[in-house]
Design a protein around this motif. Structure first.
Motif, mmCIF file in Angstrom:
data_model
loop_
_atom_site.group_PDB
_atom_site.id
_atom_site.type_symbol
_atom_site.label_atom_id
_atom_site.label_comp_id
_atom_site.label_asym_id
_atom_site.label_seq_id
_atom_site.Cartn_x
_atom_site.Cartn_y
_atom_site.Cartn_z
ATOM 1 N N CYS A 1 0.843 -1.205 0.000
ATOM 2 C CA CYS A 1 0.000 0.000 0.000
ATOM 3 C C CYS A 1 0.874 1.249 0.000
ATOM 4 O O CYS A 1 2.094 1.177 0.188
ATOM 5 N N ALA A 2 0.265 2.401 -0.225
ATOM 6 C CA ALA A 2 0.984 3.672 -0.195
ATOM 7 C C ALA A 2 1.015 4.224 1.236
ATOM 8 O O ALA A 2 0.303 3.720 2.121
ATOM 9 N N ILE A 3 1.871 5.226 1.457
ATOM 10 C CA ILE A 3 1.886 5.962 2.727
ATOM 11 C C ILE A 3 1.659 7.429 2.383
ATOM 12 O O ILE A 3 2.341 7.966 1.497
ATOM 13 N N VAL A 4 0.703 8.062 3.038
ATOM 14 C CA VAL A 4 0.523 9.502 2.885
ATOM 15 C C VAL A 4 1.119 10.155 4.130
ATOM 16 O O VAL A 4 0.616 9.976 5.244
ATOM 17 N N GLU A 5 2.220 10.860 3.924
ATOM 18 C CA GLU A 5 2.961 11.490 5.024
ATOM 19 C C GLU A 5 2.568 12.962 5.081
ATOM 20 O O GLU A 5 2.924 13.746 4.203
ATOM 21 N N ASP A 6 1.797 13.338 6.107
ATOM 22 C CA ASP A 6 1.330 14.720 6.257
ATOM 23 C C ASP A 6 2.308 15.467 7.148
ATOM 24 O O ASP A 6 2.371 15.242 8.355
ATOM 25 N N ALA A 7 3.075 16.366 6.526
ATOM 26 C CA ALA A 7 4.168 17.043 7.234
ATOM 27 C C ALA A 7 3.870 18.531 7.413
ATOM 28 O O ALA A 7 4.771 19.369 7.375
ATOM 29 N N ALA A 8 2.596 18.850 7.649
ATOM 30 C CA ALA A 8 2.183 20.258 7.696
ATOM 31 C C ALA A 8 2.969 21.082 8.726
ATOM 32 O O ALA A 8 3.163 22.278 8.543
ATOM 33 N N TYR A 9 3.419 20.443 9.811
ATOM 34 C CA TYR A 9 4.089 21.196 10.893
ATOM 35 C C TYR A 9 5.601 20.977 10.908
ATOM 36 O O TYR A 9 6.279 21.401 11.844
ATOM 37 N N GLN A 10 6.128 20.307 9.882
ATOM 38 C CA GLN A 10 7.526 19.855 9.867
ATOM 39 C C GLN A 10 8.531 20.936 10.274
ATOM 40 O O GLN A 10 9.470 20.667 11.030
ATOM 41 N N ALA A 11 8.338 22.153 9.787
ATOM 42 C CA ALA A 11 9.355 23.201 10.020
ATOM 43 C C ALA A 11 9.296 23.776 11.433
ATOM 44 O O ALA A 11 10.196 24.506 11.841
ATOM 45 N N LEU A 12 8.245 23.460 12.174
ATOM 46 C CA LEU A 12 8.058 24.104 13.486
ATOM 47 C C LEU A 12 8.616 23.265 14.631
ATOM 48 O O LEU A 12 7.933 23.034 15.630
ATOM 49 N N ARG A 13 9.851 22.813 14.515
ATOM 50 C CA ARG A 13 10.487 22.088 15.633
ATOM 51 C C ARG A 13 11.174 23.097 16.546
ATOM 52 O O ARG A 13 11.987 23.896 16.108
ATOM 53 N N PHE A 14 10.861 23.033 17.855
ATOM 54 C CA PHE A 14 11.445 23.969 18.820
ATOM 55 C C PHE A 14 12.700 23.400 19.461
ATOM 56 O O PHE A 14 13.616 24.110 19.824
ATOM 57 N N ASP A 15 12.704 22.096 19.711
ATOM 58 C CA ASP A 15 13.865 21.471 20.329
ATOM 59 C C ASP A 15 13.860 19.968 20.044
ATOM 60 O O ASP A 15 12.931 19.461 19.415
ATOM 61 N N GLY A 16 14.907 19.279 20.464
ATOM 62 C CA GLY A 16 15.032 17.853 20.168
ATOM 63 C C GLY A 16 15.607 17.646 18.772
ATOM 64 O O GLY A 16 15.757 18.584 17.989
ATOM 65 N N GLU A 17 15.941 16.391 18.479
ATOM 66 C CA GLU A 17 16.561 16.032 17.202
ATOM 67 C C GLU A 17 15.513 15.894 16.100
ATOM 68 O O GLU A 17 14.514 15.193 16.293
ATOM 69 N N PRO A 18 15.717 16.518 14.926
ATOM 70 C CA PRO A 18 14.789 16.283 13.818
ATOM 71 C C PRO A 18 14.752 14.795 13.451
ATOM 72 O O PRO A 18 15.777 14.121 13.505
ATOM 73 N N VAL A 19 13.560 14.315 13.109
ATOM 74 C CA VAL A 19 13.412 12.926 12.665
ATOM 75 C C VAL A 19 13.266 12.962 11.141
ATOM 76 O O VAL A 19 12.471 13.754 10.629
ATOM 77 N N PRO A 20 14.025 12.135 10.409
ATOM 78 C CA PRO A 20 13.906 12.180 8.942
ATOM 79 C C PRO A 20 12.473 11.859 8.491
ATOM 80 O O PRO A 20 11.817 10.997 9.081
ATOM 81 N N PRO A 21 12.003 12.545 7.446
ATOM 82 C CA PRO A 21 10.691 12.203 6.887
ATOM 83 C C PRO A 21 10.653 10.729 6.470
ATOM 84 O O PRO A 21 11.695 10.152 6.125
ATOM 85 N N ILE A 22 9.455 10.134 6.501
ATOM 86 C CA ILE A 22 9.311 8.744 6.062
ATOM 87 C C ILE A 22 9.830 8.601 4.632
ATOM 88 O O ILE A 22 10.512 7.633 4.294
ATOM 89 N N LEU A 23 9.526 9.611 3.794
ATOM 90 C CA LEU A 23 9.982 9.543 2.399
ATOM 91 C C LEU A 23 11.514 9.519 2.322
ATOM 92 O O LEU A 23 12.083 8.802 1.485
ATOM 93 N N ALA A 24 12.195 10.255 3.203
ATOM 94 C CA ALA A 24 13.666 10.242 3.213
ATOM 95 C C ALA A 24 14.174 8.859 3.621
ATOM 96 O O ALA A 24 15.127 8.329 3.025
ATOM 97 N N LEU A 25 13.540 8.257 4.629
ATOM 98 C CA LEU A 25 13.952 6.914 5.066
ATOM 99 C C LEU A 25 13.735 5.900 3.943
ATOM 100 O O LEU A 25 14.538 4.982 3.743
ATOM 101 N N GLU A 26 12.646 6.095 3.202
ATOM 102 C CA GLU A 26 12.367 5.147 2.120
ATOM 103 C C GLU A 26 13.362 5.321 0.965
ATOM 104 O O GLU A 26 13.823 4.323 0.384
#
Ligand code: PMP
Length: 404
Positions: free
Chosen positions: A201-226
Motif C-alpha cells: 500500500c501507499a503511505i501519505v505522510e502529512d508534514a504540515a508542521y515539519q518546520a516548526l520544531r522547537f527542540d530535540g533532534e529532527p526525525v527524517p521524513p518517512i519519504l527520506a527513510l524510504e
C-alpha cells in the motif's frame, strides 16, 4: 425541492466540522481561545508579501501572474521546493512536485486517487480530523494504525478484505501531529515502511508542521527513510504533503505534494479537472518570500511558539488536578489532554464556554471510530502568555470542580 433525493450517497459521510463551528467563537472578544490550530496573524510576514505582490504585478511579470498557467504549479516555486525537499533528505526535481491549494486539497486528491468504496485507510487513533473529512467523501473504511505497535500485515489485509476492499494507504500526521502534538519516532517510521511494503500500500505522510520544531533532534521524513532504502524517489510508495500555511500564510492556500513522478502525473490530471491550477499570483508571492526569508522567518516563529508551549506546559503542571494527563510536544501548535475516564470533552467545552469563557476542541472528532470522548486539544499558537496563564487557570479549576 427535496434535496435528499438528488444527493449522492457519499454526502451521507460528510458532516459539518466541529472546528468550523468553533472558529466562529474566536471573534468574541472575551473568549480565551485554545481552539483553532492557526498561526498568530501578528507573525505574518506582511511587508515581505506586500513587496512580493507588487513585484509579481510589475510590468513584464503581470502577464504571468494574471494569466492561466500550468496545472503542475509555478516552476520557480517547484524548483525552490525541490531544493527544500533535497535539504530534508529527499533528493528530487520539480517533476516530483505538484503545487496544491493548501495541503488540504492534496488530501482530497489523494483520497480521490486511491480510495474506492469500502477500501481501507489506516489512520492513527486520533488523527487529523480534516484528513478524515477529505477521505470520507470516497467512502473508505478506517482501521487503526498505531506506529508504535507491531501488528502483522496479514491481520490488516484480512480485515480490509472482510470489509470489501483492500488497504490502499496509511495516513500519518508525522511531526508534532494534529491533534496530539506527538512526533513519530524514527524506528516507528521504519516499522510503518515495513508494513506498507508487506501490504503493497501507499503511505501519505502529512508534514504540515515539519518546520516548526522547537527542540530535540529532527526525525527524517518517512519519504527520506524510504529513499535511503530504495535509492530513488521514483521507487518510493510514500507521498509527502507539505504546506506553507503554518510557516508563511494559510490564506494564500499554497501547499505541495512531493512523490514519484507517475503519482505527480496522475495528480496533475486531477488538478486540471478540478481547478486547472492554484492561484499563480499567490504562488509567485510565496516563491519570492520563501526564497528571500523562509529560514529566518521560521526561526522567529519557532522562538515565539516555543515560549508559548513552555508557558502552557508550566501552567498545566501548576493548574491541573491529578488524573489529568497531557503530551509534551517538541514543536507545532498542540497539546493533547486526556481527562479522567468518564469526563466528556464536549460537555466540558459547553461548561467552559458558559462559565469560564475558555475555548478548545473536544477530542472525539479526531477518532475515526468516535471514541476518545475524554480527550481535548489545546492550541498554544494564538494566545499570548498572559492569556495562557489565565485560560489554563480557569480550565484547571473547572476540571477540578467537575471531578469533585
Ligand atoms: N494537515 C494537517 C495535519 C493540518 O493540521 C492542516 C491544517 N489544519 C492541514 C493538513 C491543512 O492545511 P492547509 O490546507 O492549510 O495546508
Amino acid at each position: 425541492m427535496q434535496w435528499e433525493e438528488v444527493l449522492a450517497p457519499r454526502m451521507g459521510r460528510m458532516k459539518a466540522s466541529e472546528i468550523r463551528e468553533l472558529l466562529k467563537l474566536l471573534d468574541q472578544p472575551d473568549i480565551i481561545s485554545f481552539a483553532g490550530g492557526i498561526p498568530d496573524p501578528a507573525l505574518f510576514p506582511v511587508a515581505a508579501f506586500q513587496a512580493a505582490l507588487t513585484s509579481a504585478l510589475a510590468p513584464g511579470r503581470a502577464d504571468t501572474a494574471l494569466q492561466y498557467s500550468v496545472s503542475e504549479g509555478y516552476l520557480p516555486l517547484r524548483d525552490w521546493l525541490a531544493s527544500h525537499m533535497t535539504g530534508l533528505g529527499i533528493p528530487c526535481g520539480p517533476e516530483n512536485i505538484l503545487i496544491t491549494s493548501g495541503s488540504q486539497q492534496a488530501l482530497d486528491y489523494l483520497g480521490k486517487l486511491m480510495i474506492g468504496a469500502n477500501d481501507t485507510v489506516l489512520v492513527n487513533w486520533p488523527t487529523y480530523m480534516g484528513a478524515l473529512g477529505a477521505f470520507n467523501a470516497y467512502e473508505p473504511v478506517y482501521d487503526r494504525l498505531d506506529p508504535r505497535e507491531n501488528r502483522g500485515a496479514e491481520e490488516f489485509a484480512a480485515k480490509a478484505a472482510e470489509a470489501g476492499g483492500r488497504v490502499k494507504f496509511a495516513y500519518l500526521s508525522v511531526d508534532f501531529a494534529n491533534p496530539t502534538g506527538e512526533t513519530i519516532a524514527r524506528a516507528d517510521r521504519e516499522r510503518v515502511l515495513n508494513l506498507a511494503d508487506d501490504l503493497g500500500c501507499a503511505i501519505v505522510e502529512d508534514a504540515a508542521y515539519q518546520a516548526l520544531r522547537f527542540d530535540g533532534e529532527p526525525v527524517p521524513p518517512i519519504l527520506a527513510l524510504e529513499i535511503a532504502r530504495k535509492g530513488s524517489i521514483e521507487d518510493c510508495r510514500t507521498i509527502y504533503c507539505g504546506s506553507f500555511s503554518k510557516t508563511l500564510a494559510p490564506g494564500l492556500r499554497v501547499g505541495w505534494v512531493c512523490a514519484a513522478s507517475p503519482v505527480i502525473g496522475r495528480l496533475v490530471l486531477m488538478k486540471q479537472a478540478a481547478d486547472l491550477h492554484s492561484s499563480t499570483l499567490n504562488q509567485m508571492a510565496i516563491a519570492e518570500v520563501a526564497a528571500a526569508s523562509f529560514d529566518a522567518h521560521v526561526a522567529g516563529l519557532r522562538d515565539v511558539y516555543r515560549a508559548r508551549r513552555d508557558h502552557m506546559l508550566a501552567a498545566l503542571t501548576r493548574e491541573m488536578p491529578a488524573g489529568v494527563d497531557w503530551t509534551r510536544p517538541e514543536g507545532g501548535m498542540f497539546v493533547w489532554i486526556t481527562l479522567p475516564e468518564g469526563m466528556d470533552g464536549a460537555d466540558l467545552l459547553a461548561r467552559s464556554l458558559e462559565t469560564e469563557r475558555v475555548a478548545f476542541v473536544p477530542g472525539r472528532a479526531f477518532f475515526a471510530d468516535g471514541s476518545g470522548g475524554n480527550t481535548i486539544r489545546l492550541s498554544f499558537s494564538r494566545a499570548d502568555e498572559a492569556a495562557i496563564d489565565e485560560g489554563i487557570r480557569r480550565l484547571g479549576a473547572l476540571i477540578t470542580r467537575q471531578m469533585g
